[in-house]
Every structure is written in structure tokens, then in C-alpha cells.
Write a protein that holds these residues in place. Structure first.
Motif, PDB file in Angstrom:
ATOM      1  N   THR A   7     -51.919 -12.025  47.657  1.00  0.00           N
ATOM      2  CA  THR A   7     -51.194 -12.585  46.051  1.00  0.00           C
ATOM      3  C   THR A   7     -52.385 -12.267  45.070  1.00  0.00           C
ATOM      4  N   VAL A   8     -52.229 -12.417  43.700  1.00  0.00           N
ATOM      5  CA  VAL A   8     -52.955 -12.308  42.187  1.00  0.00           C
ATOM      6  C   VAL A   8     -52.182 -13.267  42.020  1.00  0.00           C
ATOM      7  N   ALA A   9     -53.218 -14.141  40.885  1.00  0.00           N
ATOM      8  CA  ALA A   9     -52.385 -14.580  39.505  1.00  0.00           C
ATOM      9  C   ALA A   9     -52.423 -14.524  38.382  1.00  0.00           C
ATOM     10  N   LEU A  10     -51.720 -14.325  37.428  1.00  0.00           N
ATOM     11  CA  LEU A  10     -51.701 -13.371  36.067  1.00  0.00           C
ATOM     12  C   LEU A  10     -51.674 -14.351  35.230  1.00  0.00           C
ATOM     13  N   LEU A  11     -52.603 -14.658  34.353  1.00  0.00           N
ATOM     14  CA  LEU A  11     -52.591 -15.931  33.176  1.00  0.00           C
ATOM     15  C   LEU A  11     -52.384 -14.659  32.278  1.00  0.00           C
ATOM     16  N   GLY A  12     -50.977 -14.581  32.201  1.00  0.00           N
ATOM     17  CA  GLY A  12     -50.840 -14.331  30.021  1.00  0.00           C
ATOM     18  C   GLY A  12     -49.432 -12.819  30.836  1.00  0.00           C
ATOM     19  N   GLY A  13     -48.305 -13.030  30.122  1.00  0.00           N
ATOM     20  CA  GLY A  13     -47.513 -11.412  31.049  1.00  0.00           C
ATOM     21  C   GLY A  13     -47.302 -10.650  29.532  1.00  0.00           C
ATOM     22  N   GLY A  14     -48.176 -10.552  28.874  1.00  0.00           N
ATOM     23  CA  GLY A  14     -47.519  -9.269  27.734  1.00  0.00           C
ATOM     24  C   GLY A  14     -47.601  -8.017  27.890  1.00  0.00           C
TER      25      GLY A  14
END
Ligand SMILES: NC(=O)c1ccc[n+]([C@@H]2O[C@H](COP(=O)([O-])OP(=O)(O)OC[C@H]3O[C@@H](n4cnc5c(N)ncnc54)[C@H](O)[C@@H]3O)[C@@H](O)[C@H]2O)c1
Length: 489
Positions: A7-14
Motif C-alpha cells: 500500500t502507498v499513500a499519495l498526498l495530492g491527486g492532481g
């Protein structure tokens, strides 16, 4: 593939965060994404659907089952318990510092935390973080799901091990990490791109060229060359047999001519901005951004596949990635031999459909070819050891239609074999109603790929085939096996 996080966390989804979501999810990694914008989910879905389309065209290698993308309501929720965090929030130092600090307090102590920043210094970005040694720049290129390059750059507090761990994660999802030797603003690629961009703006500002003409100046010439040679190898070749020394002697002095305006930036006046925007819109010719992205992606796919045939540059990265996907695909050869074998399943992609509304006939051969590839993996053909089977004859029967979105599965029956030949019969079924829609009878010939000549398969391979043939001995012979084409008299 062991470096691939679960699992990865992504901060910002633009633009970039959406691209990361696609890169990870389509490589089987679950994604938890935090983005405060209300439309983030829809935008990420749009990027994902373009990315699926691009990847389906890029490779036939067995991709892992797609990871899930879920939205998190807060940074803390996104990073909870993950191995890897990728921040892709707007390019503002204060905002990024706050976000990274919050993520570092909530993420597991040993999670790698990376930023997509295009040029901010990592030493400054990691200043407020807890355990800043696990922080690095991981600067990707748009579209993140297709372009392999990711630049790594540590700050003063970054541990060397962090760079290695981040590189391994990026490699595990098919990327090509490039680790900087020293921390500089804008890293390597954006330094180069910025220089070109400044000149491009000058050329438009002074009405020497339109935006279309600047694009033409790159895409019909240097751009094609850069994709495989880069600037240095290009000029090494331009130096002829005397090489770089000659090139520098000839063109070195021109560097002193006042050609460039590099450090002056044209003033971004209202008039210049209006010109650029108007010309860019005219260039887009009514196509929206998703349509333009698909055009770009299709061209990139063709180029990367072209480079793969030369095992060079981005094509070599794709080749390595595909080999790792095949190696990681679940091994079927240790289980009992099914009669018939069930080795391949797929879904009819929209681009398979022809003007009649059903899959074009060439796609049936593609599906049977992929089934044969699955059979070769199943019996343990080792391409690296110079062993393969080539298809020397196929007989297709078309019995039904396949439409976009239909799920398909194939079965394989071994009809005969000897030391060099393998005679197989594949059947193609529509999964949902089990309708038989095509069959293919094929003769495969064992080839020593080091000499490209037919040769006897090695005893271990023959033993595998023998086992399958025994398991298939009691199957009825398919009705269409051995048919010839002709009009009965
Ligand atoms: N666009 C490119 O070509 C490109 C290429 C490489 C790197 N980058 C870098 O990637 C980063 C993102 O750029 P982009 O082009 O995707 O920008 P973008 O504006 O498309 O996306 C930024 C996203 O971040 C979200 N956001 C705002 N505040 C946030 C917060 N506090 N926490 C989480 N998310 C937040 C926004 O809602 C938006 O969806 C930047 O650092 C940029 O320099 C961009």
C-alpha cells in the motif's frame, strides 16, 4: 517484485498525483489518496481510465491484479501503516513543508517519504520532518504511468539507504530511477527543460515563431533524436569518426556567440500570455485535454515499443519490466495438469472492435498467440537458455462474435508431440455464457534461439509435455481438429 509495496499513500491527486495513483494501482499496489479538492476522485478516475488504456496497448505481459484506490479524509489516515508515501501537492514550499511534517509524524517510522517537487531543495523540505533521514525527492515525468524516469535527490539529512529503498520501489513498478550526485535546484531534467522553455518563450515573445512552429522545431527533429540518444551521444555521433573532440573543436567557439537569452526571461505581459493561450488553443483544435492525453499516450506507446525492439533507452526499461512481470506471474506448472489446460483469460478491449461492431479477426490470433505464450511458460520454456517454440502453422475457425467488454477464456489440449514438434488445439470461450467462439489448431516447432534453427527440446521440457499429453490422452479429439479448408464436392 519483492520491493513492491502493498500500500502507498499519495498526498495530492492532481496531474501528477493522479499519474502516481495509476502507476501504482495498475502495478498491483493499493493506493490511499488524500486530496482536499472535492473533484479529486473524479479527476483521478479519469487519469486511471486513460492509463489503463495506455498500459493495455504498451504490454501484453501479465500485470498483477489492479490495486484498489481509496480516498482518505486526512493526511494521517492516508499514511497510517504504509511503507511508502509520495507527496504531489502544489509547488509551494510552505505548503509542502507543513504537509510533509504532518505525514512524517503520522507515518510508520521507517516509511520512505518522497516528494514529486519539480525543483524545490530537499534540505529545505525535510527541515520540519520527524525522522527526516527517510525523505527524498522522487521527481517523475508526466504521464507518470508511462514515462519511466524518476529523479532521486536527497537533502543534507537524507540517509543513503533511503535513496536505495526509494529506487527499489520505483523499479518495482517499472520505472528508471536516476539518483543525483549532489543536491541542486531543479535537479537535472528540469534544468535542461527550463533552458529550452526560456528560449521557446523568447521565440514566441519576439514573434519569431508561433507556438506551433516551436513545437514543430522539436518534434520533427531533435525531439525524435533525444528519445534515444540524449544530447551528449547525439553530439558524439555528430563529431563523426573523430568523435566528441572534433565536435567540441568545431562547435565549442559558437557557445561564445550571443545566441542565447538564457538568463533573461521575457516579461510575461498580458499581450504575450494572450498570444500563447490563443495559439495553444488553436493548436488543440477543439480537442479536450483527455483527448490530447490519449494522442500523446498512443504516440509514446509506439515510441517505447519501437525502442524495445532495439532493447535500448526507455525500450530497455520496458523489456526488463516485462521480463520481471513474466517471472512474477503465478507459476502454473507445479500444479496438476488440467485436461484441457486453462491458462489464459482476457477482456475484449474497445480498440479490438472493427466497423462491424465485433472484434477484428486479427485479435483472435492475438488471443491464441497469448495462449500459446502462456502454454510455453506453463511447460517451463526458458528463453534465457536459448529455448523456444515458434508457431509454424495455425488453423483458425471463427464460430461466434466477441464484443467490447466481453470476458474471454481459452483452453488448450495437447494433440501430439515429438522431440521437436508440439501439436495443440486451443478453444476460445466467452466466459459469461460459455459460448465457444473460435478455435485454433497450431503446430509449434522447438527452436534453439542462439542459432535460430529447429532443435530437439531438452529432456526436462519433453518430460513436462509428456505429462500433459498423458493427462490429455482421454479427452475426445476436438471435432474441428485436422480440418482442411475447401468446398466439399
Ligand atoms: N505537472 C507536471 O508536469 C509535473 C511534473 C513533475 C513534477 N511535478 C510536481 O508535482 C507536484 C504536483 O503538481 P501537479 O502538476 O500535479 O499539480 P496539480 O495542481 O495538478 O495538483 C495538485 C493537487 O494537490 C492538491 N492539494 C492542494 N493542497 C493539498 C494538501 N494540503 N494536501 C494534499 N493535496 C493538496 C490539489 O487539490 C491538487 O489536486 C508539484 O510539486 C509539481 O512541481 C509536476
Amino acid at each position: 517484485m519483492t520491493d513492491r509495496p502493498r500500500t502507498v499513500a499519495l498526498l495530492g491527486g492532481g496531474v501528477i498525483g493522479g499519474g502516481w495513483a495509476a502507476r501504482f494501482a495498475l502495478n498491483g499496489v493499493d493506493v490511499r489518496l488524500y486530496d482536499p479538492a472535492p473533484e479529486a476522485e473524479r479527476l483521478v478516475d479519469e487519469v486511471l481510465s486513460n492509463a489503463r488504456r495506455a498500459l493495455r496497448r504498451l504490454t501484453l505481459a501479465p500485470l498483477p491484479a489492479e490495486g484498489a484506490v481509496t480516498l482518505a479524509a486526512a493526511v494521517e489516515e492516508a499514511v497510517d501503516g504504509v511503507d511508502f508515501v509520495q507527496e504531489s501537492a502544489p509547488e509551494r514550499e510552505g505548503l509542502k513543508r507543513d504537509l510533509l511534517a504532518a505525514a512524517s509524524r503520522a507515518a510508520p517510522r521507517d516509511a520512505v517519504i518522497a516528494t514529486s517537487t519539480s525543483g524545490l531543495l530537499p534540505t529545505r523540505l525535510q527541515a520540519d520532518m520527524a525522522h527526516p533521514e527517510r525523505f527524498t525527492v522522487g521527481h517523475p515525468f508526466n504521464p507518470v504511468y508511462l514515462l519511466p524516469l524518476v529523479e532521486l535527490c536527497g537533502g543534507e539529512l537524507t540517509a543513503g539507504e533511503t535513496l536505495e529503498r526509494a529506487a527499489a520501489v520505483y523499479r518495482s513498478v517499472g520505472m528508471r530511477p536516476l539518483t543525483l550526485r549532489r543536491e541542486i535546484d531543479a535537479f537535472v531534467a528540469d534544468r535542461l527543460l527550463e533552458a529550452l522553455w526560456r528560449e521557446a518563450l523568447w521565440l514566441v515573445a519576439e514573434d519569431i515563431a508561433t507556438v506551433e512552429e516551436v513545437d514543430d522545431a522539436i518534434r520533427f527533429g531533435a525531439g525524435l533524436r533525444w528519445a534515444c540518444m540524449g544530447p551528449f551521444l547525439t553530439y558524439r555521433i555528430a563529431g563523426g569518426t573523430a568523435g566528441m573532440k572534433h565536435f567540441m573543436a568545431q562547435f565549442g567557439p559558437t557557445l561564445k556567440l550571443p545566441w542565447t537569452k538564457l538568463m533573461d526571461v521575457p516579461e510575461l505581459t498580458r499581450e504575450l500570455l494572450d498570444t500563447i493561450v490563443a495559439q495553444s488553443e488553436a493548436q488543440a483544435d477543439g480537442r479536450d485535454v483527455r483527448e490530447l492525453e490519449r494522442l500523446r499516450d498512443d504516440c509514446l506507446v509506439s515510441m517505447i515499443q519501437g525502442l524495445r525492439t532495439h532493447d535500448y533507452a526507455a525500450g530497455a526499461v520496458l523489456g526488463d519490466y516485462e521480463r520481471s512481470l513474466f517471472a512474477a506471474a503465478p507459476a502454473t506448472r507445479d500444479g496438476p495438469d488440467e485436461a484441457p489446460l486453462r491458462l489464459y483469460a482476457t477482456v475484449v478491449a474497445p480498440e479490438w472492435i472493427d466497423y462491424n461492431g465485433h472484434a477484428h479477426e486479427s485479435r483472435y490470433l492475438q488471443v491464441f498467440g497469448d495462449t500459446t505464450d502462456a502454454l510455453l511458460r506453463h511447460i517451463g520454456v526458458d528463453l534465457d537458455a536459448g529455448s523456444s517454440y515458434f508457431t509454424v502453422e495455425s488453423h483458425l475457425s471463427h464460430l461466434g462474435q466477441a464484443r467490447a467488454g466481453d470476458r474471454l477464456r481459452t483452453t488448450t489440449q495437447v494433440l501430439g508431440h515429438d522431440a521437436k514438434r508440439l501439436h495443440v488445439f486451443h478453444s476460445l470461450y466467452r466466459t459469461d455464457d460459455d459460448a465457444l467462439i473460435a478455435t485454433a489448431e497450431q503446430m509449434l516447432l522447438h527452436v534453439d534461439t542462439t542459432t535460430d534453427r529447429a532443435s530437439a527440446a531438452d529432456p526436462a521440457l519433453l518430460e513436462r509435455i509428456e505429462r500433459i499429453a498423458r493427462a490429455h490422452a482421454d479427452l475426445p479429439r476436438p471435432e474441428r481438429a485436422g480440418r482442411a479448408i475447401g468446398i466439399p464436392q
